[in-house]
Structure formats: C-alpha cells, structure tokens
Design a protein around this motif. Structure first.
Motif, PDB file in Angstrom:
ATOM      1  N   ALA A   3      81.123 -42.387  62.715  1.00  0.00           N
ATOM      2  CA  ALA A   3      80.355 -41.616  61.742  1.00  0.00           C
ATOM      3  C   ALA A   3      79.691 -42.512  60.714  1.00  0.00           C
ATOM      4  N   HIS A  10      73.867 -37.860  61.235  1.00  0.00           N
ATOM      5  CA  HIS A  10      74.358 -36.518  61.504  1.00  0.00           C
ATOM      6  C   HIS A  10      73.371 -35.529  60.913  1.00  0.00           C
ATOM      7  N   LEU A  12      73.631 -32.245  61.614  1.00  0.00           N
ATOM      8  CA  LEU A  12      74.476 -31.090  61.342  1.00  0.00           C
ATOM      9  C   LEU A  12      75.866 -31.473  61.801  1.00  0.00           C
ATOM     10  N   ARG A  13      76.852 -31.296  60.933  1.00  0.00           N
ATOM     11  CA  ARG A  13      78.200 -31.700  61.289  1.00  0.00           C
ATOM     12  C   ARG A  13      79.182 -30.646  60.827  1.00  0.00           C
ATOM     13  N   HIS A  14      79.982 -30.169  61.755  1.00  0.00           N
ATOM     14  CA  HIS A  14      81.004 -29.177  61.450  1.00  0.00           C
ATOM     15  C   HIS A  14      80.415 -28.034  60.624  1.00  0.00           C
ATOM     16  N   PRO A  18      78.196 -21.701  61.881  1.00  0.00           N
ATOM     17  CA  PRO A  18      77.548 -22.157  63.112  1.00  0.00           C
ATOM     18  C   PRO A  18      76.633 -21.119  63.752  1.00  0.00           C
ATOM     19  N   ASP A  42      76.296 -29.889  70.086  1.00  0.00           N
ATOM     20  CA  ASP A  42      77.441 -29.071  70.486  1.00  0.00           C
ATOM     21  C   ASP A  42      76.997 -27.645  70.187  1.00  0.00           C
ATOM     22  N   GLU A 108      78.332 -29.279  75.506  1.00  0.00           N
ATOM     23  CA  GLU A 108      77.853 -30.526  74.940  1.00  0.00           C
ATOM     24  C   GLU A 108      76.555 -30.869  75.665  1.00  0.00           C
ATOM     25  N   TYR A 168      77.082 -26.168  66.483  1.00  0.00           N
ATOM     26  CA  TYR A 168      78.239 -26.686  65.768  1.00  0.00           C
ATOM     27  C   TYR A 168      78.007 -28.098  65.246  1.00  0.00           C
ATOM     28  N   GLU A 169      77.269 -28.886  66.006  1.00  0.00           N
ATOM     29  CA  GLU A 169      77.025 -30.267  65.599  1.00  0.00           C
ATOM     30  C   GLU A 169      75.733 -30.755  66.232  1.00  0.00           C
ATOM     31  N   LEU A 171      73.441 -34.662  66.218  1.00  0.00           N
ATOM     32  CA  LEU A 171      73.274 -36.002  65.678  1.00  0.00           C
ATOM     33  C   LEU A 171      72.248 -36.766  66.482  1.00  0.00           C
TER      34      LEU A 171
END
Length: 182
Positions: A3, A10, A12-14, A18, A42, A108, A168-169, A171
């Motif tokens: 990270a 990133h 969008l992270r966590h 969502p 994700d 993914e 959800y994530e 990058l």
C-alpha cells in the motif's frame, strides 16, 4: 504491491458504501505510454448490467484515452478495453468475449498494459490481446482529461454509462504490469 509503494495509487479502498459505484477521482497521475501499468478492481456487478469500471477521457467523454467497459447481454458478457494510441485523435477498442462478470457475484478484475499487450484477468480467467500501438495518455487534469470510476464523463453530465453493483476496491499500479492480483 504494498500500500505504501510509490507506484500504487488506491482510487478506492475498503469502500464504506460499496453499493455506490460512481466516483470522480480528483487526484491522479498520468498513465505512461512507455511503461507498464495495471488497474485492479474488486467488484460485484448486478446481473445484466453494462457500464464502465474506469474511464479516462476528454471532458465530454467522447475520446477514451483508457477505459474498461463491461457489456452484458442475453448472449453473454464481454469486456471492452478502449485506448488511444500515440499520434491518434480517436480511440480503438479490444473486445474480450465469453467472460462472466455481470452476475451479481464478487470478482477480482485486472487489466494490465505492457507496451502494446493488454491482459485481462477475471478471477481464474486470463486472456491477452494486442493494441495497434502504444497507449497515449492525456496528462492534463481538468476539462481535457477526466478520470472516473464506475462511469465515464458525459456531455450531458447525467449518464456516463454507470456500472451498477458494488465496487469494493480499485487501484492503479503505475510502475508495473502485474502478473497476479495484488
């Protein structure tokens, strides 16, 4: 990638919410036409939904410098990778067919660019195609260069072909063309 790696951004992270899949990214680096990079997501896309996971476009959204579009239809899903090559004033598209993505399940997804090679990975699925040249990126942030997650810019500002589901994530690894999910 770690990270803290300087090449990883990133987007969008966590995500705390969502189910909100449309994001305008205010700060971004330019993608490089001469080095490899990867975009990772994700996501869980609603069944039968079509839309953009990411789009880096001109302000009106018509010229796609780099974009990943999911198209779902009765005949199956496909992923389209839009790109602009050096010296071109229009975009081209690569189409990856017979993929499963808009089914409501969590997946993914990674698109990797290395010179003119484009690799799409969705869970255990992996396929490669070639662009007609090296990617040319827009480098000025602002009206002539806009990056969105979950949609692309639109002249009307209302649509932009949003993806529906959960992100959800997301990058970008600017420094490397990844061979495995981060």
């Amino acid at each position: 990638p770690a990270a803290g790696s300087p090449s990883v951004q990133h987007l969008l992270r966590h995500a705390t919410h969502p189910n909100e899949t449309v994001y305008e990214v205010a700060e971004f680096q330019s993608l490089s036409a001469t080095t490899g990079f990867s975009v990772y997501f994700d996501v869980a896309i609603q069944p039968g939904n079509s839309g953009y996971l990411i789009a880096k476009t001109n302000g009106g959204g018509g010229l796609r410098h780099f974009a990943v579009y999911v198209r779902s239809s009765a005949s199956g899903d496909e992923v389209r990778v839009y790109y602009t090559t050096s010296g071109s004033d229009s975009h081209s598209v690569l189409t990856f067919r017979s993929v499963t993505l808009a089914d409501g399940a969590r997946h993914e997804v990674m698109v990797t660019i290395q010179n003119s090679a484009v690799t799409l990975s969705i869970d255990s699925y992996r396929a490669e195609q070639s662009m007609s040249g090296t990617l040319e990126d827009c480098t000025r942030e602002g009206g002539d260069c806009v990056l969105h997650l979950g949609r692309r810019a639109s002249q009307t500002g209302l649509n932009g072909y949003p993806i529906e589901g959960a992100m959800y994530e997301a990058l970008i690894d600017y420094g490397r063309a990844l061979n495995a999910f981060p």
